[in-house]
Design a protein around this motif. Structure first.
Motif, short mmCIF file in Angstrom:
data_model
loop_
_atom_site.label_atom_id
_atom_site.label_comp_id
_atom_site.label_asym_id
_atom_site.label_seq_id
_atom_site.Cartn_x
_atom_site.Cartn_y
_atom_site.Cartn_z
N LEU A 5 1.93 6.22 6.73
CA LEU A 5 0.79 6.04 5.82
C LEU A 5 -0.33 7.00 6.15
O LEU A 5 -0.97 7.56 5.26
N LEU A 41 -3.56 -2.89 5.50
CA LEU A 41 -3.00 -3.03 6.85
C LEU A 41 -4.07 -2.87 7.92
O LEU A 41 -4.02 -3.53 8.97
N VAL A 85 -2.81 4.25 -4.39
CA VAL A 85 -1.67 3.53 -3.80
C VAL A 85 -1.69 3.61 -2.28
O VAL A 85 -1.65 2.59 -1.59
N GLY A 119 -3.19 0.66 0.32
CA GLY A 119 -2.15 0.15 1.22
C GLY A 119 -2.57 0.25 2.68
O GLY A 119 -2.42 -0.68 3.46
#
Lengths: 247, 247
Positions: free
Chosen positions: A181, A122, A114, A118
């Motif tokens: 993140l 980006l 995940v 992700g």
């Protein structure tokens, strides 16, 4: 490093973390993420005390823990200091632990998929030229390191590859320019008991698979392909680990 | 709650967190996630001291902070206790802060999209019958609460909806059965300064959009549709917030 988080359904015991444990956490994290390599000298006790803003007694307590775990070697006296050791794993013990904690292994991989896909998505939108240069250099070094390891599976070769691999994955997370993140990716990689290669004691020929495709998609600003390649890459590692656990 | 995390590129100052701050964090989190509603009584000082395993002095210090922030009201003496207050925001001040922290707002939404869509995808694969029952009940209550709020935009109505909304999103994260993701979703929602509705001081008619579609996709075990609907839902909130910031 999540501390004293409440179970989402209520209040639970508060545990205040002793300063030296926070220092151990921070140093272990730097080692696990490959910011220091085996053989590297760490800063001195006095330097660490200044950088971490804790007393030398606290540094000493933290160093004692890391020494006991075999992660650093301490040489006293003139010319002494702290030297990073190659992590050693007992494969039989590791396999036993992982078999006992199947849910934790599954959860760590799911979490890694995940947050790393992700971050990759980006990164493909936000990467700068300097990110690409850095990632390209790491990729080329991994190629050479893997070639060398296929000839000679020494602990040194395996560790060298793992250090570059961690830097590559963390470099992608940095290129996504989102501190939340970045923090989660670092956390996820630690939860997966990386470096996995060091657990197996050898590198699998597929260790560098997908890296080239991930980087190309990031270069050409293609978030979906980059994310899909990252997912396949992590699923590949999971598959290798699960086969190893079944052996 | 991430504490004393090193910057990924080296060693940084260690900060040991005082026990009462950990208690404040845990209580604020419970309030923000809607585990207690305005008007609810919190456990007594003695009960909190036992549940949290800290001294009553520490509880008292934490309560003083929350009282000062207006999150709880304290009544002394017999029949006294701690009562949860509806959070109050100064919209002008909030708008100013958010405009000053555009990157933090962007990062919080990006982070929320990554971890909440990830959790939703897994929830669609792992949900149990009890999860569906709970989520269905919350959805129906949100429908009624939004209808009522469209007639009468009182703070009470807005808070009621937000509490249910938080429980719905956290319920999905629980259904994914991954503690790392559950923790990250809770964290992401806090970083977004939720409840957003309470910031606007009113509910937007789109507040309940996508919830039904998300739940249906989770029910019919369709991870991709569930994740896509969750993403659209969060993008909708982001759009509402960004328009509000431009006004």
């Amino acid at each position: 490093m999540t501390t004293a988080a409440a179970a989402p359904s209520g209040f639970g015991p508060i545990r205040q973390i002793p300063a030296h444990e926070l220092v151990v956490d921070q140093m272990r994290r730097a080692l696990e993420l490959g910011q220091f390599r085996p053989g590297d000298r760490l800063p001195t006790e006095r330097e660490l005390s200044e950088m971490l803003d804790v007393s030398r007694t606290v540094v000493r307590a933290a160093v004692a823990v890391l020494e006991r775990e075999g992660l650093i070697a301490v040489r006293r006296g003139r010319g002494g200091g702290f030297t990073v050791q190659a992590p050693t794993y007992d494969p039989a013990e590791t396999r036993r632990l992982m078999r006992q904690n199947k849910t934790a292994v599954r959860d760590a991989f799911d979490y890694r998929i995940v947050v790393e896909t992700g971050a990759t998505r980006l990164a493909a939108m936000r990467r700068r030229a300097a990110d690409l240069t850095k990632l390209r250099t790491l990729l080329e070094s991994m190629d050479s390191a893997l070639d060398a390891a296929m000839q000679d599976q020494s602990a040194h070769r395996v560790t060298e590859f793992q250090t570059l691999d961690s830097a590559f994955h963390m470099g992608i997370a940095q290129a996504c320019r989102n501190d939340y993140l970045l923090e989660s990716v670092a956390d996820a990689r630690r939860k997966m008991w990386l470096p996995t290669g060091a657990i197996f004691g050898r590198l699998e020929p597929n260790a560098n698979d997908h890296h080239e495709a991930i980087l190309e998609a990031i270069e050409s600003r293609d978030p979906e392909v980059a994310a899909a390649q990252m997912e396949e890459h992590i699923l590949g590692t999971r598959h290798t680990l699960e086969s190893w656990l079944k052996r």
